[in-house]
Each structure stands twice: as structure tokens, then as C-alpha cells.
Design a protein around this motif. Sequence first.
Motif, PDB file in Angstrom:
ATOM      1  N   THR A 365     -17.878  52.206 -24.353  1.00  0.00           N
ATOM      2  CA  THR A 365     -17.404  51.324 -23.273  1.00  0.00           C
ATOM      3  C   THR A 365     -18.107  51.550 -21.940  1.00  0.00           C
ATOM      4  O   THR A 365     -18.014  50.702 -21.047  1.00  0.00           O
ATOM      5  N   GLY A 366     -18.777  52.700 -21.801  1.00  0.00           N
ATOM      6  CA  GLY A 366     -19.387  53.013 -20.513  1.00  0.00           C
ATOM      7  C   GLY A 366     -18.407  53.571 -19.509  1.00  0.00           C
ATOM      8  O   GLY A 366     -18.774  53.856 -18.362  1.00  0.00           O
ATOM      9  N   LEU A 367     -17.130  53.745 -19.912  1.00  0.00           N
ATOM     10  CA  LEU A 367     -16.135  54.364 -19.035  1.00  0.00           C
ATOM     11  C   LEU A 367     -16.293  55.875 -19.082  1.00  0.00           C
ATOM     12  O   LEU A 367     -16.788  56.427 -20.071  1.00  0.00           O
ATOM     13  N   SER A 368     -15.874  56.551 -18.029  1.00  0.00           N
ATOM     14  CA  SER A 368     -16.031  58.004 -17.971  1.00  0.00           C
ATOM     15  C   SER A 368     -15.059  58.700 -18.908  1.00  0.00           C
ATOM     16  O   SER A 368     -14.003  58.158 -19.272  1.00  0.00           O
ATOM     17  N   VAL A 369     -15.416  59.923 -19.314  1.00  0.00           N
ATOM     18  CA  VAL A 369     -14.524  60.740 -20.136  1.00  0.00           C
ATOM     19  C   VAL A 369     -13.207  60.964 -19.402  1.00  0.00           C
ATOM     20  O   VAL A 369     -12.127  60.934 -20.009  1.00  0.00           O
ATOM     21  N   ALA A 370     -13.269  61.179 -18.083  1.00  0.00           N
ATOM     22  CA  ALA A 370     -12.047  61.400 -17.298  1.00  0.00           C
ATOM     23  C   ALA A 370     -11.119  60.197 -17.388  1.00  0.00           C
ATOM     24  O   ALA A 370      -9.901  60.338 -17.530  1.00  0.00           O
ATOM     25  N   THR A 371     -11.693  58.988 -17.310  1.00  0.00           N
ATOM     26  CA  THR A 371     -10.873  57.776 -17.383  1.00  0.00           C
ATOM     27  C   THR A 371     -10.214  57.644 -18.752  1.00  0.00           C
ATOM     28  O   THR A 371      -9.027  57.303 -18.852  1.00  0.00           O
ATOM     29  N   LEU A 407      -9.420  47.374 -19.031  1.00  0.00           N
ATOM     30  CA  LEU A 407      -8.877  46.902 -20.303  1.00  0.00           C
ATOM     31  C   LEU A 407      -9.811  45.895 -20.968  1.00  0.00           C
ATOM     32  O   LEU A 407      -9.945  45.877 -22.199  1.00  0.00           O
ATOM     33  N   LYS A 408     -10.485  45.096 -20.154  1.00  0.00           N
ATOM     34  CA  LYS A 408     -11.422  44.122 -20.702  1.00  0.00           C
ATOM     35  C   LYS A 408     -12.563  44.828 -21.434  1.00  0.00           C
ATOM     36  O   LYS A 408     -12.961  44.435 -22.542  1.00  0.00           O
ATOM     37  N   LYS A 409     -13.101  45.914 -20.835  1.00  0.00           N
ATOM     38  CA  LYS A 409     -14.173  46.677 -21.484  1.00  0.00           C
ATOM     39  C   LYS A 409     -13.697  47.276 -22.799  1.00  0.00           C
ATOM     40  O   LYS A 409     -14.422  47.278 -23.800  1.00  0.00           O
ATOM     41  N   GLU A 412     -13.308  44.505 -25.473  1.00  0.00           N
ATOM     42  CA  GLU A 412     -14.593  44.021 -25.994  1.00  0.00           C
ATOM     43  C   GLU A 412     -15.100  44.891 -27.140  1.00  0.00           C
ATOM     44  O   GLU A 412     -15.807  44.409 -28.032  1.00  0.00           O
ATOM     45  N   LYS A 413     -14.748  46.165 -27.120  1.00  0.00           N
ATOM     46  CA  LYS A 413     -15.190  47.088 -28.170  1.00  0.00           C
ATOM     47  C   LYS A 413     -14.106  47.346 -29.217  1.00  0.00           C
ATOM     48  O   LYS A 413     -14.281  48.186 -30.108  1.00  0.00           O
ATOM     49  N   GLY A 414     -12.988  46.635 -29.105  1.00  0.00           N
ATOM     50  CA  GLY A 414     -11.942  46.748 -30.115  1.00  0.00           C
ATOM     51  C   GLY A 414     -11.021  47.937 -29.966  1.00  0.00           C
ATOM     52  O   GLY A 414     -10.258  48.250 -30.889  1.00  0.00           O
ATOM     53  N   PHE A 415     -11.053  48.601 -28.809  1.00  0.00           N
ATOM     54  CA  PHE A 415     -10.196  49.777 -28.616  1.00  0.00           C
ATOM     55  C   PHE A 415      -8.823  49.417 -28.049  1.00  0.00           C
ATOM     56  O   PHE A 415      -7.921  50.250 -28.026  1.00  0.00           O
ATOM     57  N   VAL A 416      -8.678  48.192 -27.580  1.00  0.00           N
ATOM     58  CA  VAL A 416      -7.405  47.691 -27.053  1.00  0.00           C
ATOM     59  C   VAL A 416      -7.217  46.276 -27.574  1.00  0.00           C
ATOM     60  O   VAL A 416      -8.186  45.517 -27.718  1.00  0.00           O
ATOM     61  N   GLU A 417      -5.967  45.920 -27.885  1.00  0.00           N
ATOM     62  CA  GLU A 417      -5.686  44.550 -28.303  1.00  0.00           C
ATOM     63  C   GLU A 417      -4.430  44.038 -27.603  1.00  0.00           C
ATOM     64  O   GLU A 417      -3.577  44.823 -27.176  1.00  0.00           O
ATOM     65  N   TYR A 434      -0.379  45.068 -23.978  1.00  0.00           N
ATOM     66  CA  TYR A 434      -1.516  45.608 -24.714  1.00  0.00           C
ATOM     67  C   TYR A 434      -1.095  46.789 -25.588  1.00  0.00           C
ATOM     68  O   TYR A 434      -0.036  47.386 -25.404  1.00  0.00           O
ATOM     69  N   ARG A 435      -1.994  47.121 -26.533  1.00  0.00           N
ATOM     70  CA  ARG A 435      -1.805  48.300 -27.373  1.00  0.00           C
ATOM     71  C   ARG A 435      -3.153  48.979 -27.587  1.00  0.00           C
ATOM     72  O   ARG A 435      -4.173  48.308 -27.810  1.00  0.00           O
ATOM     73  N   ILE A 436      -3.159  50.315 -27.512  1.00  0.00           N
ATOM     74  CA  ILE A 436      -4.385  51.110 -27.714  1.00  0.00           C
ATOM     75  C   ILE A 436      -4.635  51.276 -29.214  1.00  0.00           C
ATOM     76  O   ILE A 436      -3.696  51.528 -29.983  1.00  0.00           O
ATOM     77  N   ASN A 437      -5.890  51.178 -29.637  1.00  0.00           N
ATOM     78  CA  ASN A 437      -6.235  51.333 -31.047  1.00  0.00           C
ATOM     79  C   ASN A 437      -7.001  52.600 -31.358  1.00  0.00           C
ATOM     80  O   ASN A 437      -7.659  52.700 -32.397  1.00  0.00           O
ATOM     81  N   PHE A 438      -6.996  53.581 -30.460  1.00  0.00           N
ATOM     82  CA  PHE A 438      -7.702  54.829 -30.765  1.00  0.00           C
ATOM     83  C   PHE A 438      -6.799  56.001 -30.487  1.00  0.00           C
ATOM     84  O   PHE A 438      -5.817  55.876 -29.768  1.00  0.00           O
TER      85      PHE A 438
END
Length: 438
Positions: A365-371, A407-409, A412-417, A434-438
Motif C-alpha cells: 500500500t505504500g503506507l508506513s509500518v507505524a500506520t 482506507l482507499k489505499k 485498492e489492494k484488497g486489505f479493507v472492504e 469497513y472491515r479489515i481483511n488482514f
Amino acid sequence: MLIRLAVITPEDFAPLITECAEEFTNILYTTYYYGNPMECDQLIEQIQDCDVLLFAGPLPYYFFAKRAASQKKIPAVYIPSDEYTLTLNLGHILLNREEGLKSLSVDIPKLAYLQQAVDEWQLDASGWSVRDYSQIIDGEGTKFDPEELISFHRENYESGRANLVLTSVDYVHTQLLDAGIPCVNLIVPKKSIRETVAKAAHLGQLMISENAQIAVGLAAINQVAGDTGTGIKPDAGIMLQQMLLELGKETDASIQQLGLDQFIIYGTRGSIEQMTSDFTHMPAIGNMEQLFNVTISMGFGFGLTAKEAEANARIGLFHARKQPASSSAFLVTNEKEVIGPLDANSRAFHLKSDNRDILHVADQTGLSVATITKLSSFINLRRDNRFTATDLAEYLQFSRRSAERMLKKLMEKGFVETVGEEQPYQQGRPRAVYRINF
């Protein structure tokens, strides 16, 4: 390094523990006695100046530690009543009790322990009456009630279903013997006691070493946004210095001024824990906000060296300064865990991670590990994996728009729906759930 050990035990069992404790030259122990394990939390006020709590079994640990250990922030261990202990006890009954093993009434913390012991001996346990209190071990299942256990065993004996009771509770053992019911108290192997004492000593050494860890704090004065003054007033710096010096005296930390608006604190992890009441609130700063129209940002850091601790303190200060509307403090441990803002509802996240799932999501996703670790902590704190962008924004202290972009990012990679909508108000657009998928 002397370890101060508080032993919480029935009086009859105490000599077995203290005999093992005396084998360790670095342990100084004090014993505290209880009768009914459900009442042992009453000892909380008696226990002073100890490094580790050692409980005679899972029951006193459960009823005491739920209140006391969490309040006192003291590491705790207990002597297990596990499959090894039960195997020993079944052998003891077989060899030493004329009643034998045909008709037993048994109470144990966890049924699986007994089953493993039965398998070891290849016994027929079909004629046994067994009651567990698995909530003590697993956090769910059967609750513990000593009076109910006494009734259970009494009924089994009086009805003829059992001719001998094996109990893991000293209180139950005493009550049944007084009632004339044949009863055997669980024998705890010395090996288990000795291993638990050794574990307590190790935990004590770790805690003392951790409390002596180097700690650095940075305190900075910020001009409130919109203030038309010409800068930080000197009086604000003087007052903050006085307040920090008082804190330093109370916690054995030293204070140095870096400039008109910034100070550095040198101490130990223990002194910072004391200063922040175990990381639950920011050090008292009086009425400086109202008097000088400023906010105070503080960052604390731990490390194995002063350089590492100061670097972590600067990270903490950076996060504190991201809260411009109010005074705040953040703490960064030597494991790069960020805790803050320091208050009763402080949160924690990691700046680094070796969790493959988190690293994968961050990479995709390009998001930081901290995020991503913040997001993981957010989900772990909730009862279910369903939330709105507003819920996430409030937790992360982001704007709702920033939360929606994140959440949009992830979507896009299927980690949230998206799993639904909610409409908290009669008017206005509904909010996506929303719901997290990981």
C-alpha cells in the motif's frame, strides 16, 4: 542483585515454597497467607516493597492479580497445577490409598490436564466425576466457586459415586476433611515449585535491569496558533524550569535547559515511570497554558545508551508536537514502541515490525509500518472488526479525509472492504462501514 519476593500462599503450603526460595542466595522473601483463595485480594494493601509476586497456584493468582498485580504493575508467577502434577498425584493415590482410582471425585483447573495424565497412565476414568474451573486458565468456560465444589464432592461421596476426593484447592480440602469425607489434596512436585521460584528470580532481575535503563526526556514550549505576541515569554521558560526541577527532585532525575523554550531530562526508566504514573499521564505543568497562552510538548525515550534514549525522546517529542491544540507527551521505548499521548487512554504502536503480515501490507500500500501497526492496534481494541472512517480518524487523531484516503489505499489492494452503512443522524449521507481483511 537482590530480588524481593512476595509469596502469597496457604499457611500449610508456605514451607515448601520458602524451602526452595532459600536455595537462591539473591532472593529475600516475605510470606502472606490466605484461607479462601477468593478472598486473597484483601492482601493487596499488606504487600509493600516487592519486585515479584509468587502465588501458590493459579487460583490465588487469578483472584489477586486481576486487581493487585495490574494496579501495582508488578510481575507475577504461579506454581502450575498441570498434567505433570496430576500424573504424580494419580501415581501417589494408586500406590498409597486403599480406595484406589476406580471411583474418584476430582476438581482441577483444566480438564485437558487430567486427560493427558490419564493417557500417560492408560487408566479407565469412566467412573470418575470431574469438575474443572477453566475460566481461571483460559479466560472462559467454567467459573470457580469453592462452595459449589464442596457441594459437588459431598454429593458424589454421599451418593456412592465416589469413594475418594482429589482436590486442587486447599480450602476445599480442609472443609471436606472437617466433614469426614476422604480427601486428598493435590501434591505439588518440588520440581514445579523450584522452577517457579527460579522464574520469579529471573523476572525480578529483568525488571530491576529494565527500571535502571537509561531514559531521556525533552520538554518544549509551543506558541499557541493565532497568538499575536512576539514569541515565547521568558517567564514561561522560568516557570517550566521550576516545575521540571521539582519533578526531578521527586524522581531523582536531572534537568538541563537547552534554550529559552526547551529542556532535557536525564533519568532512568523507573524515574520516568514515576514521573508519568506508569505512563498514564503527562507530568503536571500547572496553569501555564492559561497564564502564558502556550502548550507544552514532551517526548520521553528509553535506550541502552544515552544516545539511543535521546534519539527516541526526539521521536516522542515529534509526535507530541503533532498535537498543536493541547499539551501532550509521547514515550518511545528501546523496542521502538510509541506510547501516547500519555493519559488514561494512551495508545501504543510500533515504528518497526518483524510481523510479515504488517510488512506485506505496508509494502503493497505504500503506507508506513507505524500506520499499519496503529491500524492493527485499533482493530484489536474493538469488539468486532467493523468501523467507520470517523471511528478510525478519532483513534488515529487524523482528519476524516486523511482516514478515508488511507482506507482507499487499503481497499485498492484488497486489505479493507465495505460491509455496510450506518446513518447516525436522520439527515445527511450515510457512513460506510469497513472491515479489515488482514
